[in-house]
Design an enzyme around this catalytic site. Structure first.
Site, mmCIF file in Angstrom:
data_model
loop_
_atom_site.group_PDB
_atom_site.id
_atom_site.type_symbol
_atom_site.label_atom_id
_atom_site.label_comp_id
_atom_site.label_asym_id
_atom_site.label_seq_id
_atom_site.Cartn_x
_atom_site.Cartn_y
_atom_site.Cartn_z
ATOM 1 N N TYR A 185 0.903 -1.155 0.000
ATOM 2 C CA TYR A 185 0.000 0.000 0.000
ATOM 3 C C TYR A 185 0.933 1.194 0.000
ATOM 4 O O TYR A 185 1.758 1.325 0.915
ATOM 5 C CB TYR A 185 -0.846 0.024 1.272
ATOM 6 C CG TYR A 185 -2.111 -0.794 1.224
ATOM 7 C CD1 TYR A 185 -2.443 -1.657 2.271
ATOM 8 C CD2 TYR A 185 -3.001 -0.698 0.168
ATOM 9 C CE1 TYR A 185 -3.623 -2.400 2.258
ATOM 10 C CE2 TYR A 185 -4.175 -1.443 0.140
ATOM 11 C CZ TYR A 185 -4.475 -2.283 1.187
ATOM 12 O OH TYR A 185 -5.629 -3.021 1.169
ATOM 13 N N HIS A 197 -10.299 -7.239 -4.762
ATOM 14 C CA HIS A 197 -9.942 -7.211 -3.326
ATOM 15 C C HIS A 197 -10.847 -8.140 -2.519
ATOM 16 O O HIS A 197 -11.186 -7.862 -1.371
ATOM 17 C CB HIS A 197 -10.124 -5.772 -2.823
ATOM 18 C CG HIS A 197 -9.136 -5.320 -1.789
ATOM 19 N ND1 HIS A 197 -8.042 -4.536 -2.060
ATOM 20 C CD2 HIS A 197 -9.110 -5.510 -0.463
ATOM 21 C CE1 HIS A 197 -7.401 -4.253 -0.927
ATOM 22 N NE2 HIS A 197 -8.016 -4.842 0.048
ATOM 23 N N ASP A 252 -6.411 -0.920 -6.053
ATOM 24 C CA ASP A 252 -7.887 -0.844 -6.001
ATOM 25 C C ASP A 252 -8.375 -0.309 -4.655
ATOM 26 O O ASP A 252 -9.555 -0.416 -4.333
ATOM 27 C CB ASP A 252 -8.495 -2.245 -6.254
ATOM 28 C CG ASP A 252 -8.068 -3.252 -5.195
ATOM 29 O OD1 ASP A 252 -8.411 -4.430 -5.334
ATOM 30 O OD2 ASP A 252 -7.375 -2.859 -4.223
#
Ligand code: FNS
Length: 497
Positions: A238, A357, A266
């Protein structure tokens, strides 16, 4: 650090925003000054002010978080064990902690779904909510699995399938299966050894684990848990709004021998997962610390508490910066349209993960397997597929080897699996994950024999019928009725709504 012993009674006096002490793993910390800086807000800490916060703290924070973030003088000393009253273990954990035989024997788990059934009994409600939740009405989460049900095999016969080989490579790294253990956060919510369970099982069964940025275990613990010198791991990133933190993390991963960087694209903000969010209403139950001043943003659940650092401004231009930071192959995780996959291929990235996800982000996003079909066709039209330098992965709802073979037939290099492995180790530790992988191997062998494919190269597009794939039949979202009202009602406390 000083071994001064402090009584539980003494600690209990520091139970408010003016003076807040917590106990973690027997150590007492004065976190008063840290309250306004805590990313998850001060309320969750105040809930444990003057008490033992270990059980709540452990799954969310890698070891050393307090030592690394608090000045030494905030360390008060050790709790005097003679003054601690026995703390009741939560009832579900009680069933397992006191009597591991309270579980069905591991060999009674015959497929990946069985682990979910057992985990639901074992996991604390907060852990179950976090692991099992999807975004909004969970339509995409259900679609991820049901999409595979709209693809049928066209098996071929009279082929020598006496020997079946399902080994492959991912980004040039050997794997015993076209399956990897994908990145899922907060591993310690389900088991004290957290992500290390996945490391051990992946090493023993010869598959690749993707280490999450939001792991509960520290990066060093996870890398340190490798069972083989040459064990391969990938890293899921991330990107932090503070780029220097990301640079440090990526360099550390590369130096530790990680062989692939999967950038999650995403989740500029983590999705609204209502099962998870409802758990946050429990915290309101501790109104005694409700100082009234701070309006806690309870609308995001645990997800928000752990992810406010993620940078929503991340864009294609940043990939140039990332390529300067690392030599690791870069894969974009969470691509959901052919246009972005083509762009990634044209930029010379190492691949994409077609993923929503696990249905935890945008509800009504399509399943990875459905996006796979349009991506392969668009890449083919541009002469970009097949391309050994650009690999396509998918994840979401993969529960059977037949799902894996459908994806491989349609052009995927391999598939990621998330929740089943979380459930497997929440109930049985790393042995559960090893068993899950062995079940998948047995299913792979059987399915490849029956479709007439001795190796993965023989698993080709003509072996699947995908005509029904885009015919979505999704159950209308329904209110969750009684059980939701019960949960909501717990928030009706002394302070009238
Ligand atoms: C189940 C689960 C998935 C998470 C996950 C946490 C859980 C509990 N988390 S999350 O906290 O942000 O949502 C991550 C994560 O850290 N990073 C990420 O890239 N994907 C995350 N994912 C998505 C995961 O990598 C796969 O895309 C997804 O799990 C695949 O679907 P299945 O679980 O159905 O196999």
């Amino acid at each position: 650090m000083s071994e001064k012993l402090v009584s539980a009674e003494q600690v209990a006096k520091h139970n408010n925003a003016e003076s807040c002490w917590v106990i973690v793993n027997g150590d007492i910390w004065d976190v008063t000054d840290f309250l306004p800086e805590h990313p998850g807000g001060s309320k969750i800490i105040l809930k444990y002010a003057g008490k033992d916060a270990t059980e709540e703290y452990e799954p969310i924070h890698p070891p050393g978080t307090l030592e690394d973030n608090l000045p030494k003088e905030k360390y008060i000393g050790k709790i005097d064990p003679a003054t601690v009253k026995e703390v009741a273990v939560t009832e579900t954990k009680q069933a397992v902690a006191q009597d591991p035989n309270a579980l069905p024997p591991l060999d009674q788990c015959l497929n990946l779904y069985d682990f979910e059934v057992v985990a639901k009994k074992v996991l604390k409600p907060t852990a179950w909510a976090y692991y099992s939740s999807g975004a909004d009405d969970e339509v995409t989460m259900r679609e991820n699995s049901s999409a595979y049900g709209r693809i049928w095999f066209r098996p071929r016969i009279l082929r020598d399938v006496s020997k079946v080989d399902f080994s492959t490579t991912l980004l040039g790294q050997k794997s015993s299966l076209p399956i990897y253990i994908t990145a899922t956060a907060l591993g310690r919510l389900g088991h004290p050894d957290g992500e290390k369970n996945l490391t051990i099982a992946a090493g023993k069964e010869g598959v690749i684990q993707m280490i999450p940025t939001l792991a509960s275990c520290s990066f060093e613990e996870i890398v340190g848990a490798r069972v083989r010198e040459d064990q391969v791991q990938f890293f899921q990133l991330y990107v932090n709004a503070n780029r220097s933190i990301t640079e440090k993390l990526v360099k550390k991963a590369e130096a530790a021998g990680v062989k692939g960087l999967f950038v999650t694209v995403d989740a500029p903000q983590l999705g609204r997962r209502e099962k998870d969010m409802r758990m946050k209403f429990d915290d309101v139950g501790s109104r005694v610390q409700n100082d009234g001043k701070e309006s806690v943003d309870r609308s995001q659940g645990a997800a928000r508490a752990i992810s406010s650092f993620i940078d929503p401004s991340l864009n294609w231009k940043d990939l140039e910066w990332l390529r300067k930071v690392t030599k690791m192959p870069i894969v974009l995780k969470g691509v959901q349209a052919w246009e972005d996959a083509v762009k990634a291929a044209e930029l010379g990235l190492a691949g994409v993960v077609l993923s929503n996800h696990g249905g935890r982000q945008l509800d009504y996003a399509r399943s990875g397997i459905e996006v796979l079909e349009e991506v392969v066709s668009a890449l083919k039209q541009r002469g970009l597929f097949p391309n050994p330098k650009f690999e396509i992965f998918i994840d979401g709802g993969v529960r059977r080897a037949s799902d894996v073979l459908k994806a491989v037939a349609m052009g995927a290099t391999a598939v990621g699996i998330g929740r089943p492995f979380l459930y497997a180790y929440s109930a049985y530790g790393h042995a559960g994950v090893e068993h899950a992988l062995q079940l998948l191997k047995a299913e792979m062998e059987m399915n490849m024999r029956l479709i007439g494919a001795p190796t993965l190269k023989d698993v080709v597009p003509e072996m699947v019928d995908t005509r029904a794939l885009s015919a979505h039949i999704n159950s209308v979202p329904h209110s969750h009725g009684e059980q939701v009202y019960e949960r909501m009602a717990t928030a009706i406390g002394p302070a009238k709504l």
